[in-house]
Structure formats: C-alpha cells, structure tokens
Design a protein around this motif. Structure first.
Motif, PDB file in Angstrom:
ATOM      1  N   ASP A  64       0.834  -1.197   0.000  1.00 45.12           N
ATOM      2  CA  ASP A  64       0.000   0.000   0.000  1.00 45.12           C
ATOM      3  C   ASP A  64       0.878   1.260   0.000  1.00 45.12           C
ATOM      4  O   ASP A  64       1.672   1.463   0.912  1.00 45.12           O
ATOM      5  CB  ASP A  64      -0.886   0.017   1.245  1.00 45.12           C
ATOM      6  N   HIS A 123      -1.330  -3.566   6.123  1.00 45.66           N
ATOM      7  CA  HIS A 123      -0.085  -2.804   6.306  1.00 45.66           C
ATOM      8  C   HIS A 123       0.894  -3.522   7.235  1.00 45.66           C
ATOM      9  O   HIS A 123       1.851  -2.909   7.724  1.00 45.66           O
ATOM     10  CB  HIS A 123      -0.355  -1.394   6.848  1.00 45.66           C
ATOM     11  N   SER A 127       3.454  -2.290   4.016  1.00 51.21           N
ATOM     12  CA  SER A 127       3.075  -1.035   3.362  1.00 51.21           C
ATOM     13  C   SER A 127       4.297  -0.212   2.976  1.00 51.21           C
ATOM     14  O   SER A 127       5.235  -0.073   3.763  1.00 51.21           O
ATOM     15  CB  SER A 127       2.181  -0.213   4.292  1.00 51.21           C
ATOM     16  N   GLN A 159       2.590   3.630   4.629  1.00 49.07           N
ATOM     17  CA  GLN A 159       2.048   3.803   5.974  1.00 49.07           C
ATOM     18  C   GLN A 159       2.166   2.499   6.763  1.00 49.07           C
ATOM     19  O   GLN A 159       1.167   1.846   7.078  1.00 49.07           O
ATOM     20  CB  GLN A 159       0.581   4.247   5.924  1.00 49.07           C
ATOM     21  N   PRO A 160       3.393   2.094   7.130  1.00 49.96           N
ATOM     22  CA  PRO A 160       3.578   0.851   7.892  1.00 49.96           C
ATOM     23  C   PRO A 160       2.828   0.892   9.221  1.00 49.96           C
ATOM     24  O   PRO A 160       2.726   1.953   9.853  1.00 49.96           O
ATOM     25  CB  PRO A 160       5.093   0.809   8.123  1.00 49.96           C
ATOM     26  N   ARG A 161       2.317  -0.275   9.636  1.00 47.86           N
ATOM     27  CA  ARG A 161       1.584  -0.351  10.896  1.00 47.86           C
ATOM     28  C   ARG A 161       2.079  -1.487  11.793  1.00 47.86           C
ATOM     29  O   ARG A 161       1.320  -2.019  12.597  1.00 47.86           O
ATOM     30  CB  ARG A 161       0.087  -0.536  10.621  1.00 47.86           C
TER      31      ARG A 161
END
Length: 246
Positions: A8, A153, A190, A193-195
């Motif tokens: 993403d 993500h 992602s 926007q890494p989560r």
C-alpha cells in the motif's frame, strides 16, 4: 526473473521513491502493486505516475475504489474519509479513469502469481487477512503458487507445503525459499504507511529462478512527508503515525 512487490503506497511519494530506488538496485525485472496507491498521503498524482511508468501489475484497493466512488466510505474512519475527499479534489481525469478501471484481482498464470488487495474470498469486499484462519479462507481460492496481498499494512507470509495441507506462518525476518511449497500468501506490508511499529517502508522481492522470497525495509524522508501532509490541510494524525509505524 526478479519480481518486485509494492505494498500500500497511500500517496507517500518519498516512501515510494525510496522503495523503487532500492528495488532497482536489486535488479527487479517485473513490478507488482497490491492496491491503495492513493489515500492518506499528500502526493496521489505523483505516485500514480510512478506506478504507471513501472508498468506494474496492479489491483484495486479499497481507498482506490472509494476515491472513484465505487465503494461507500461509511466504514472508513473520519481521518480516512477526509483524506479520500481531499484526494478526489487533486486527481486528474486520467488518474480517475485509471483507478476506476483497476480489477479487484489479477491472475498472472505465466508468472504463477495472483494479486489482490485483501482476501481472495470475496475480493470485492476487501476483507483482511490478519490470521491463519483468514489465510486459509483466502488460499482455498488461490490458483497460483504465489498470492500477493496488502490492506493490513503488516508484513506476513503463510505457507502451505505439498506434503502438508496445514498452513504455517513465517515470522520475521521474512525470508524463505518457495521451492516445495504448494501455495504461499504474502502480505508485503506497506510502502507508505507501515503499521507494524517499524517506520521504514516495506517491499518484497521474489526471485523466480532461485525461489528466494524476502520482505525488506528501507528508510525514507518521513519529516518531508509529514510537512506536506500538514501543509495540505490533511489531519495531523496521518503525519504523526508515520514516525512510529502505526
């Protein structure tokens, strides 16, 4: 062939540029993108231009669908809805046409992979693959060796071997050889926007000649993206979260 998989992106130009640079240095021959090119971030048009230039195999993400009004935004949180509405004002006609015509899933039988944003179980509903249970449900519909997904993500790899129908989850550092596997589902994490509490941009590379698959990370200029998010009038939380990877 070395296949590079982009997670993403979410309109994060700095992250995308860093990831593409790193992947080019590793000799990527063919590009895949798992949806959600837009949403959240400040540079949707520029990110779309790069993805098109790469001639990537791309599927539609839920934010992509929402921006072109193919998906209601009721279930999005308030920050995501604000970013979707802002993005709609930024996109060019060619961007809208490109997003509107993306398929919800793509099968490349010549390269033995499938790409879908969420789960292959009812892909148009953009369900998450967060656990082994959901991976099993998606892999029941999988017709190729590899399936690349995004949406959560959070990087993850699920493997079903030829001699064992159960699925095992691969833990970090997310490197394995795909030979001998019957089915593999890969969430590449992602780009923008890494989560997973790791602020570095994520991407994956699959070498079809050696069978080696790896999910990698690379740093990028987070401060610059944060400044652009705030300057655009987007919610500050979308800038703040980038610094801590959530």
């Amino acid at each position: 062939m070395r296949i590079g998989i982009l997670g993403d992106i979410h309109s994060n130009l700095e992250a995308l540029t860093a990831v593409v640079r790193a992947m080019r240095a590793e000799g990527v021959d063919h590009w895949v993108q798992v949806g959600d090119i837009v949403g959240y971030g400040p540079d949707p048009c520029e990110c779309l231009d790069i993805v098109r230039e790469l001639e990537a195999t791309v599927c539609m993400g839920n934010h992509d669908a929402a921006v072109v009004r193919l998906l209601e935004t009721d279930y999005f949180n308030a920050y995501a809805r604000m970013a979707i509405e802002w993005t709609q004002t930024q996109l060019r006609m060619r961007d809208l046409a490109y997003l509107r015509n993306l398929p919800v899933s793509v099968i490349r039988r010549d390269l033995d992979y499938t790409v879908v944003h969420g789960s292959l179980h009812m892909p148009e509903q953009f369900g998450y693959v967060l656990t082994t249970v959901e991976a099993i449900e998606s892999m029941r519909h999988q017709e190729t060796l590899m399936c690349f997904v995004g949406h959560s993500h959070v990087p993850a790899i699920y493997v079903m071997s030829d001699d064992d129908p159960s699925i095992r989850a691969v833990t970090p550092p997310f490197e394995l050889n795909t030979r001998g596997a019957a089915r593999i589902l890969v969430n590449v994490g992602s780009v923008g926007q890494p989560r997973d509490e790791n602020r570095e941009a994520a991407y994956a590379i699959w070498d079809t000649d050696t069978g080696e698959l790896a999910i990698r990370r690379t740093p990028y200029d987070i401060q610059r993206v944060q400044d652009k998010i705030r300057a655009a009038g987007l919610p500050s939380v979308l800038a703040d979260r980038l610094a801590i990877g959530v």
